[in-house]
Write an enzyme that holds these catalytic residues in place. Structure first.
Site, mmCIF file in Angstrom:
data_model
loop_
_atom_site.group_PDB
_atom_site.id
_atom_site.type_symbol
_atom_site.label_atom_id
_atom_site.label_comp_id
_atom_site.label_asym_id
_atom_site.label_seq_id
_atom_site.Cartn_x
_atom_site.Cartn_y
_atom_site.Cartn_z
ATOM 1 N N LYS A 1 15.317 -34.694 -29.254
ATOM 2 C CA LYS A 1 16.100 -34.360 -30.467
ATOM 3 C C LYS A 1 17.020 -35.505 -30.859
ATOM 4 O O LYS A 1 17.820 -35.389 -31.780
ATOM 5 C CB LYS A 1 16.956 -33.115 -30.204
ATOM 6 N N ARG B 1 15.179 -42.741 -14.545
ATOM 7 C CA ARG B 1 14.156 -43.737 -14.929
ATOM 8 C C ARG B 1 14.035 -43.715 -16.442
ATOM 9 O O ARG B 1 14.038 -42.649 -17.053
ATOM 10 C CB ARG B 1 12.811 -43.394 -14.300
ATOM 11 N N ARG C 1 5.927 -41.131 -7.021
ATOM 12 C CA ARG C 1 6.674 -41.442 -5.789
ATOM 13 C C ARG C 1 8.184 -41.386 -5.955
ATOM 14 O O ARG C 1 8.885 -40.776 -5.155
ATOM 15 C CB ARG C 1 6.333 -42.860 -5.281
ATOM 16 N N THR C 2 8.700 -42.068 -6.961
ATOM 17 C CA THR C 2 10.153 -42.219 -7.032
ATOM 18 C C THR C 2 10.821 -40.864 -7.240
ATOM 19 O O THR C 2 11.750 -40.490 -6.521
ATOM 20 C CB THR C 2 10.532 -43.206 -8.151
ATOM 21 N N HIS D 1 13.945 -52.272 -10.258
ATOM 22 C CA HIS D 1 13.611 -51.006 -9.584
ATOM 23 C C HIS D 1 14.243 -51.082 -8.193
ATOM 24 O O HIS D 1 13.557 -51.238 -7.191
ATOM 25 C CB HIS D 1 12.087 -50.856 -9.523
HETATM 26 N N1 CP Z 1 6.478 -47.107 -6.919
HETATM 27 C C1 CP Z 1 6.807 -46.310 -7.963
HETATM 28 O O1 CP Z 1 7.800 -46.504 -8.669
HETATM 29 O O2 CP Z 1 5.930 -45.273 -8.151
HETATM 30 P P1 CP Z 1 6.086 -44.147 -9.267
HETATM 31 O O3 CP Z 1 5.945 -44.825 -10.600
HETATM 32 O O4 CP Z 1 4.988 -43.148 -8.970
HETATM 33 O O5 CP Z 1 7.458 -43.553 -9.115
#
Ligand code: CP
Length: 305
Positions: free
Chosen positions: A80, A101, A51-52, A129
Site C-alpha cells: 500500500k 531483507r 535459509r536466512t 549479507h
Molecule cells: N544464503 C541465503 O541467503 O539463502 P536464502 O536466500 O535462501 O535466504
C-alpha cells in the site's frame, strides 16, 4: 542499542566471541533453550528466502522465543506504499528484534534510524549479507580451525553476489588472507569492494576468468550462483548462468583438504555429483547458520547463558 547492518558493525573480538558461543551452542543446545523465553523476533522479508528467514526463525525458537513476520512485500502494507521506516517503527512495538531483507541497498539501515529495537540486515539488494558472513566465518573456523593464513577463491557472480562482498570485507581484517576472484569480465567485483576493502587494506588478490588455473592453489572455494534477479537483461543472464560448473572431474584439481562452500541456493554451478565429496560442506554451512544466528540474537538482546 546495536544493529547489524554491515560485517564491520562487529569488531574482530566480537566475531570471535560469537563464534565461540555458536560452537558451544552446537555442543550444548539445552543450555540455551530458555534464554529468550518471552522474547519475539520479527522477520520482515521483502524478497524471497529459504535459509536466512527460516534459520532466523529456528534460531529464535531454539532459544525459547517466538517469531512473527511476513515473507513477501505483497503480504505486508508495503504493497500500500508504507515506508520501511514506518514499518520498522511499528513492528518495534510488537517484537524485541527485527531481521529485515530488502531488494533496495541500504533499506535496513534506513529502518534502523526509526526502529526502537535492533535491526539485522538479512540481505540488502546486491550490497551486503552480514549474517551469511557470520555463518561463513563459523563454517571456516569449524572446518579449517582458523580464520587467518587462507587462500580463498570466490567464483561466479562477484558483481551482484552480496555474500561475496560481505565475506571479503570481514576476512580482510584477518592475517595472511589472499583471494582469487574468479568471474567472467561482466561479473567482476564492484569498485567499492576492490578499492575500499582490498586496495585500502593491501590484501593480495588476483582477478581471473579460469577456475581450473586457480583451483589447485585454494584452501577454500566459495561458489556463487549468477544472481538472475539483479539482471536487467534476460539474454545476459542466459549467456552467463552456466559459465562455471564445478563437477567431480574438476574437483580432482583441488587440494585434498580444500573445502567447497556455497551460500545456497545452488542452481547449476555445482553439479550434484560433488555433493558426496567429503570436501563439499555447503549443506553443513546452512546448519551452522542456525547456531551463529542464535549467538547473534543473544548478543543483540544483551543475553548470556
Ligand atoms: N544464503 C541465503 O541467503 O539463502 P536464502 O536466500 O535462501 O535466504
Amino acid at each position: 542499542m546495536k544493529h547489524l547492518l554491515s560485517p564491520l558493525d562487529l569488531s574482530v573480538p566480537e566475531i570471535d566471541q560469537l563464534i565461540a558461543v555458536a560452537e558451544d551452542i552446537e555442543k550444548n543446545p539445552k543450555k540455551y533453550s530458555h534464554i529468550c523465553d518471552g522474547k519475539k523476533l520479527a522477520t520482515c522479508f521483502y524478497e524471497p528466502s529459504t535459509r536466512t528467514r527460516l534459520s532466523f526463525e529456528a534460531a529464535m525458537l531454539n532459544l525459547g522465543g517466538s517469531v512473527l513476520g511476513f515473507s513477501s512485500a505483497d503480504s505486508s502494507s508495503a504493497a500500500k506504499g508504507e515506508s520501511v521506516s514506518d514499518t520498522a517503527r511499528v513492528i518495534g512495538c510488537y517484537a524485541d528484534i527485527i531481521a529485515m531483507r530488502h531488494p533496495k541497498e541500504g533499506a535496513p539501515m534506513v529502518a534502523s534510524l526509526s526502529s526502537p529495537v535492533p535491526i539485522i540486515n538479512a540481505g540488502d539488494g546486491g550490497h551486503q549479507h552480514p549474517t551469511q558472513t557470520l555463518t561463513d566465518l563459523l563454517t571456516i573456523h569449524a572446518e579449517k580451525g582458523r580464520l587467518s593464513g587462507l587462500t580463498i577463491g570466490l567464483c561466479g557472480d562477484l558483481k551482484f553476489g552480496r555474500t561475496v562482498h560481505s565475506l571479503i570485507t570481514a576476512l580482510a581484517r584477518y592475517e595472511n588472507i589472499r583471494f582469487f576472484l574468479i568471474s567472467p569480465d561482466e561479473l567482476r567485483i564492484p569498485d567499492f569492494v576492490r578499492e575500499e576493502v582490498l586496495e585500502a587494506n593491501h590484501i593480495p588478490y588476483k582477478e581471473c576468468d579460469a577456475l581450473d588455473g586457480a583451483l589447485p592453489k585454494l584452501d577454500i572455494l566459495y561458489m556463487t550462483r549468477v544472481q538472475k534477479e539483479r539482471f536487467f537483461n534476460e539474454e545476459d543472464y542466459i549467456r552467463l548462468k552456466n559459465h562455471y560448473i564445478l563437477d567431480s572431474e574438476k574437483m580432482k584439481l583441488a587440494k585434498e583438504d580444500m573445502i567447497v562452500m556455497h551460500p545456497l541456493p545452488r542452481v547449476n554451478e555445482i553439479s550434484v555429483d560433488v555433493d558426496t565429496d567429503a570436501r563439499a560442506i555447503y549443506f553443513k554451512q546452512a546448519q551452522y547458520g542456525v547456531y551463529i544466528r542464535m549467538a547473534l540474537i543473544m548478543k543483540l538482546l544483551g543475553l548470556e547463558a
